[in-house]
Design a protein around this motif. Sequence first.
Motif, PDB file in Angstrom:
ATOM      1  N   PHE A 109       0.817  -1.209   0.000  1.00 41.46           N
ATOM      2  CA  PHE A 109       0.000   0.000   0.000  1.00 41.46           C
ATOM      3  C   PHE A 109       0.853   1.262   0.000  1.00 41.46           C
ATOM      4  O   PHE A 109       0.475   2.268  -0.602  1.00 41.46           O
ATOM      5  CB  PHE A 109      -0.986   0.000   1.166  1.00 41.46           C
ATOM      6  N   ALA A 110       2.009   1.226   0.653  1.00 41.39           N
ATOM      7  CA  ALA A 110       2.907   2.388   0.639  1.00 41.39           C
ATOM      8  C   ALA A 110       3.413   2.659  -0.770  1.00 41.39           C
ATOM      9  O   ALA A 110       3.670   3.817  -1.133  1.00 41.39           O
ATOM     10  CB  ALA A 110       4.074   2.165   1.601  1.00 41.39           C
ATOM     11  N   SER A 111       3.540   1.607  -1.578  1.00 43.00           N
ATOM     12  CA  SER A 111       4.042   1.790  -2.942  1.00 43.00           C
ATOM     13  C   SER A 111       2.989   2.335  -3.900  1.00 43.00           C
ATOM     14  O   SER A 111       3.332   2.924  -4.928  1.00 43.00           O
ATOM     15  CB  SER A 111       4.604   0.477  -3.485  1.00 43.00           C
ATOM     16  N   ILE A 112       1.698   2.147  -3.590  1.00 45.39           N
ATOM     17  CA  ILE A 112       0.662   2.609  -4.518  1.00 45.39           C
ATOM     18  C   ILE A 112      -0.143   3.805  -4.009  1.00 45.39           C
ATOM     19  O   ILE A 112      -0.846   4.431  -4.785  1.00 45.39           O
ATOM     20  CB  ILE A 112      -0.313   1.469  -4.900  1.00 45.39           C
ATOM     21  N   ASN A 130      -4.208   3.437   6.544  1.00 43.77           N
ATOM     22  CA  ASN A 130      -5.643   3.151   6.625  1.00 43.77           C
ATOM     23  C   ASN A 130      -6.024   1.914   5.814  1.00 43.77           C
ATOM     24  O   ASN A 130      -6.787   1.069   6.281  1.00 43.77           O
ATOM     25  CB  ASN A 130      -6.463   4.355   6.169  1.00 43.77           C
ATOM     26  N   PHE A 131      -5.506   1.805   4.585  1.00 45.84           N
ATOM     27  CA  PHE A 131      -5.796   0.630   3.775  1.00 45.84           C
ATOM     28  C   PHE A 131      -5.247  -0.633   4.422  1.00 45.84           C
ATOM     29  O   PHE A 131      -5.888  -1.685   4.397  1.00 45.84           O
ATOM     30  CB  PHE A 131      -5.230   0.778   2.358  1.00 45.84           C
ATOM     31  N   GLN A 141      -5.851 -10.686  -4.133  1.00 47.49           N
ATOM     32  CA  GLN A 141      -7.067 -10.347  -4.876  1.00 47.49           C
ATOM     33  C   GLN A 141      -7.040  -8.925  -5.406  1.00 47.49           C
ATOM     34  O   GLN A 141      -7.634  -8.636  -6.447  1.00 47.49           O
ATOM     35  CB  GLN A 141      -8.303 -10.513  -3.992  1.00 47.49           C
ATOM     36  N   ILE A 142      -6.380  -8.005  -4.685  1.00 43.29           N
ATOM     37  CA  ILE A 142      -6.415  -6.605  -5.105  1.00 43.29           C
ATOM     38  C   ILE A 142      -5.149  -6.144  -5.811  1.00 43.29           C
ATOM     39  O   ILE A 142      -5.150  -5.085  -6.417  1.00 43.29           O
ATOM     40  CB  ILE A 142      -6.696  -5.672  -3.909  1.00 43.29           C
ATOM     41  N   LYS A 199      -7.623   1.433  -9.105  1.00 46.59           N
ATOM     42  CA  LYS A 199      -8.083   1.966  -7.822  1.00 46.59           C
ATOM     43  C   LYS A 199      -9.581   1.779  -7.614  1.00 46.59           C
ATOM     44  O   LYS A 199     -10.024   1.468  -6.515  1.00 46.59           O
ATOM     45  CB  LYS A 199      -7.693   3.435  -7.685  1.00 46.59           C
ATOM     46  N   MET A 200     -10.368   1.950  -8.659  1.00 48.63           N
ATOM     47  CA  MET A 200     -11.820   1.795  -8.536  1.00 48.63           C
ATOM     48  C   MET A 200     -12.180   0.350  -8.212  1.00 48.63           C
ATOM     49  O   MET A 200     -13.029   0.093  -7.357  1.00 48.63           O
ATOM     50  CB  MET A 200     -12.527   2.223  -9.819  1.00 48.63           C
TER      51      MET A 200
END
Length: 109
Positions: free
Chosen positions: A30-33, A42-43, A64-65, A70-71
Amino acid sequence: MDQTVRIFDSFYAITLQINGNEYDIVHGYFASICPTKTIANNFTAVLFRVSQETGIDALDLLDQIKGKKKMEMNQIFAYYMNSFKSKTSLYGIGIIPKPNLPVARNIIQ
């Protein structure tokens, strides 16, 4: 040495105990995106909360993600979060569905 990380989610007031190695993997992704550290945090917290509530391994949820737009990622999170939160409001729903009142009163939660 204890490889456990504690996350306190101030919005839901929930404390999670998770494996430190898994936390590093998820938070690193998450830090990379994500554009800011706060969003990444938060994510990360939400993913581990979803993992705890659904019983699905956090790394499986991450798989899975990964690579999704992003959507699509937001839709996946909204789907899982709506499954365990109060039904008074839903994430990702612009128009609230109207229940069939005669039927709804017979449903026990």
